[in-house]
Scaffold this motif. Structure first.
Motif, PDB file in Angstrom:
ATOM      1  N   VAL A   1       0.570   1.341  -4.041  1.00 39.64           N
ATOM      2  CA  VAL A   1      -0.958   1.900  -4.129  1.00 39.64           C
ATOM      3  C   VAL A   1      -0.943   3.355  -4.024  1.00 39.64           C
ATOM      4  N   VAL A   2      -0.250   4.048  -2.725  1.00 43.80           N
ATOM      5  CA  VAL A   2      -0.460   5.367  -2.863  1.00 43.80           C
ATOM      6  C   VAL A   2       0.425   6.240  -3.649  1.00 43.80           C
TER       7      VAL A   2
ATOM      8  N   LYS B   1      -7.076   8.134  -6.316  1.00 40.71           N
ATOM      9  CA  LYS B   1      -7.875   8.170  -5.116  1.00 40.71           C
ATOM     10  C   LYS B   1      -9.016   6.994  -5.272  1.00 40.71           C
TER      11      LYS B   1
ATOM     12  N   THR C   1      -9.388   4.658  -7.240  1.00 39.05           N
ATOM     13  CA  THR C   1      -9.030   3.077  -7.069  1.00 39.05           C
ATOM     14  C   THR C   1      -8.792   2.712  -5.596  1.00 39.05           C
ATOM     15  N   ARG C   2      -8.021   3.638  -4.960  1.00 43.79           N
ATOM     16  CA  ARG C   2      -7.379   3.108  -3.895  1.00 43.79           C
ATOM     17  C   ARG C   2      -8.802   2.976  -2.691  1.00 43.79           C
ATOM     18  N   ASP C   3      -9.563   3.976  -2.920  1.00 41.75           N
ATOM     19  CA  ASP C   3     -11.150   3.955  -2.158  1.00 41.75           C
ATOM     20  C   ASP C   3     -11.784   2.696  -2.389  1.00 41.75           C
TER      21      ASP C   3
ATOM     22  N   TYR D   1     -10.032  -0.095  -3.353  1.00 32.60           N
ATOM     23  CA  TYR D   1      -9.196  -1.350  -2.886  1.00 32.60           C
ATOM     24  C   TYR D   1      -9.520  -1.762  -1.601  1.00 32.60           C
TER      25      TYR D   1
ATOM     26  N   TRP E   1       0.903  -0.964   0.044  1.00 36.74           N
ATOM     27  CA  TRP E   1       0.016  -0.020   0.098  1.00 36.74           C
ATOM     28  C   TRP E   1       0.966   1.172  -0.052  1.00 36.74           C
TER      29      TRP E   1
END
Length: 195
Positions: free
Chosen positions: A58-59, A64, A66-68, A70, A54
């Motif tokens: 990811v970051v 954002k 996509t991260r939200d 995942y 992550w």
């Protein structure tokens, strides 16, 4: 089996001579290739590795939104089923069983797809960062989610009629937006984000 690594004496016990000989071959091969023999490689749990993944992948690399999406998929579907496995112990068979368990539990094709994409992304990074040798998800067929509804684009004559009405009313920006939506194929939320 005894060997020397990084200036230290190391040892490992085996219950069969064949396993010990195989390991001895690995030690020799790693010396010949000039790479370290890391017997602790892949020992961390998937739930521990996800934090590294992550932070490092990811970051900095994913949007954002996509991260939200995942995060909840990891928490709800992956952590409980696979988080307690060591990286090196996750095999294609385990991933295939994970996929079957998701389907049996009633997860839709898009959820199964997203969970396997996340898992594959994690293992792609794990391979790149020398945590494991291979990505076990590569051997699994990842289902492609079916479109919920078929998109039927408006024929150009209809688009031009809409634009014509807007232009007659002096609504130039609205006419431009209709053109962009119809001819560039943007979704409404994408069009709203345009500046």
């Amino acid at each position: 089996m005894r060997w020397r690594e990084n200036g230290r004496n190391r040892s490992k016990s085996f219950t069969s001579k064949a396993d010990a000989q195989r390991f001895e071959g690995d030690v020799r091969r790693s010396r010949e290739l000039g790479r370290p023999l890391d017997i602790d490689r892949g020992k961390e749990l998937l739930s521990e590795f996800v934090e590294t993944w992550w932070r490092r992948h990811v970051v900095p690399n994913l949007a954002k939104n996509t991260r939200d999406s995942y995060g909840p998929t990891w928490e709800k579907h992956i952590r409980r089923r696979l988080g307690g496995y060591r990286l090196r112990d996750i095999t294609p068979g385990i991933v295939d069983q994970f996929k079957a368990d998701l389907i049996t539990a009633g997860a839709g094709p898009s959820v199964v797809h997203k969970a396997l994409v996340i898992l594959s992304g994690m293992f792609t990074c794990a391979v790149k960062w020398d945590h494991v040798e291979r990505n076990p998800v590569d051997a699994i067929k990842v289902p492609t989610p079916k479109r919920a509804r078929y998109v039927r684009p408006l024929p150009p004559a209809t688009v031009e009629a809409l634009r014509g009405q807007l232009l007659v009313q002096g609504r130039l920006l609205d006419a431009t937006l209709v053109s962009v939506l119809a001819y560039a194929g943007l979704r409404p939320e994408e069009a709203r984000a345009l500046q």
